[in-house]
Design an enzyme around this catalytic site. Structure first.
Site, mmCIF file in Angstrom:
data_model
loop_
_atom_site.group_PDB
_atom_site.id
_atom_site.type_symbol
_atom_site.label_atom_id
_atom_site.label_comp_id
_atom_site.label_asym_id
_atom_site.label_seq_id
_atom_site.Cartn_x
_atom_site.Cartn_y
_atom_site.Cartn_z
ATOM 1 N N SER A 1 6.231 16.947 -6.972
ATOM 2 C CA SER A 1 5.402 17.492 -7.930
ATOM 3 C C SER A 1 6.200 18.520 -8.769
ATOM 4 O O SER A 1 6.083 18.819 -9.901
ATOM 5 C CB SER A 1 4.038 18.293 -7.369
ATOM 6 O OG SER A 1 3.217 17.179 -6.948
ATOM 7 N N HIS B 1 3.551 23.573 -9.190
ATOM 8 C CA HIS B 1 3.749 22.921 -10.552
ATOM 9 C C HIS B 1 3.859 23.943 -11.658
ATOM 10 O O HIS B 1 4.660 23.589 -12.659
ATOM 11 C CB HIS B 1 2.240 22.252 -10.951
ATOM 12 C CG HIS B 1 1.782 21.196 -9.826
ATOM 13 N ND1 HIS B 1 0.281 20.788 -9.767
ATOM 14 C CD2 HIS B 1 2.368 20.586 -8.813
ATOM 15 C CE1 HIS B 1 0.338 20.022 -9.098
ATOM 16 N NE2 HIS B 1 1.292 19.931 -8.225
#
Length: 247
Positions: free
Chosen positions: A148, A212
């Site tokens: 991610s 993220h």
């Protein structure tokens, strides 16, 4: 039969080598291969089934994933886990969602950056994104896996390099109708969703929204540092799926 499989493999490798984004496809292939061979896929009989499979999955994630509490006060090998965790995924949904984003946004970014620079960018930003998450949750003993952070960095770089690229978005509040918006609209909106989600989940492990955000910010800044405003590219429209699935 062996020679046929060898010919197929050789042909696939040749197509990857000649593609404009061989490292993107190689990263996707590696992540998929490791997932299929590992316990999370549930396809390898060597890991057993039932409780034995669950125990193998936990051990696998703890060995290859990031455990924040061990990263800063544990064995020396723990310093490598933010790199190894980038190639480990916890479920089919986790893997397919990440690989879809990498496939869509990675190819153009790699073509712009070049193979070597893109690979170093991907691994370096992914490492730092997971490191940043671990630093913010330094007492957590839950393992963190997934690409991610690295893929979020690719999104950040894509936003800087291709702000006018048209991105196809599936918005749930509009009955998932596919609508096309420029990247400068869709990707900051995605980052805002990550920020809101991170604020609602300050307790840590689960979905690593903070990773993220760190990856996205690093990707954007590094693209700006590496390429500068004078070399920004305005590409032809390029489709990219975006919706509720988060990398």
């Amino acid at each position: 039969m062996t020679s046929n499989w060898s010919a197929v493999a050789a042909g696939a490798l040749e197509r990857v080598r000649r593609s404009p984004a061989p490292m993107t496809y190689a990263l996707i292939g590696l992540c998929c291969l490791l997932f299929l061979l590992g316990p999370a896929a549930g396809l390898n009989p060597a890991y057993g089934s039932g409780n034995a499979l669950l125990a193998a999955q936990r051990a696998y994630f703890r060995h290859w994933g990031v455990i924040p509490a061990e990263l800063f006060d544990g064995p020396a090998r723990a310093v490598l886990t933010p790199a190894t965790a980038l190639f480990v995924h916890g479920s089919w949904v986790h893997l397919l969602g990440n690989m879809l984003f990498l496939y869509v946004f990675g190819a153009m970014t790699e073509e712009r950056m070049g193979r070597v620079r893109f690979t170093l960018f991907y691994i370096g930003c992914g490492y730092l994104a997971l490191l940043g998450y671990a630093a913010a949750n330094a007492t957590s003993e839950q393992s963190l896996v997934g690409a991610s952070g690295a893929i979020s960095a690719v999104l950040g770089a894509f936003l800087y390099l291709f702000p006018a690229a048209r991105v196809t978005s599936l918005l749930p509040f509009l009955f998932f109708l596919p609508l096309r918006f420029p990247a400068w609209v869709v990707l900051p909106f995605w980052a805002a969703l990550q920020w809101l989600a991170a604020r609602r989940a300050p307790q840590g492990p689960g979905v690593a929204y903070l990773a993220h955000l760190v990856g996205f910010g690093l990707g954007f800044v590094l693209a700006w540092v590496l390429f500068g405003r004078a070399t920004r590219v305005e590409p032809a429209p390029a489709p990219a799926p975006e919706g509720e699935n988060q990398p």
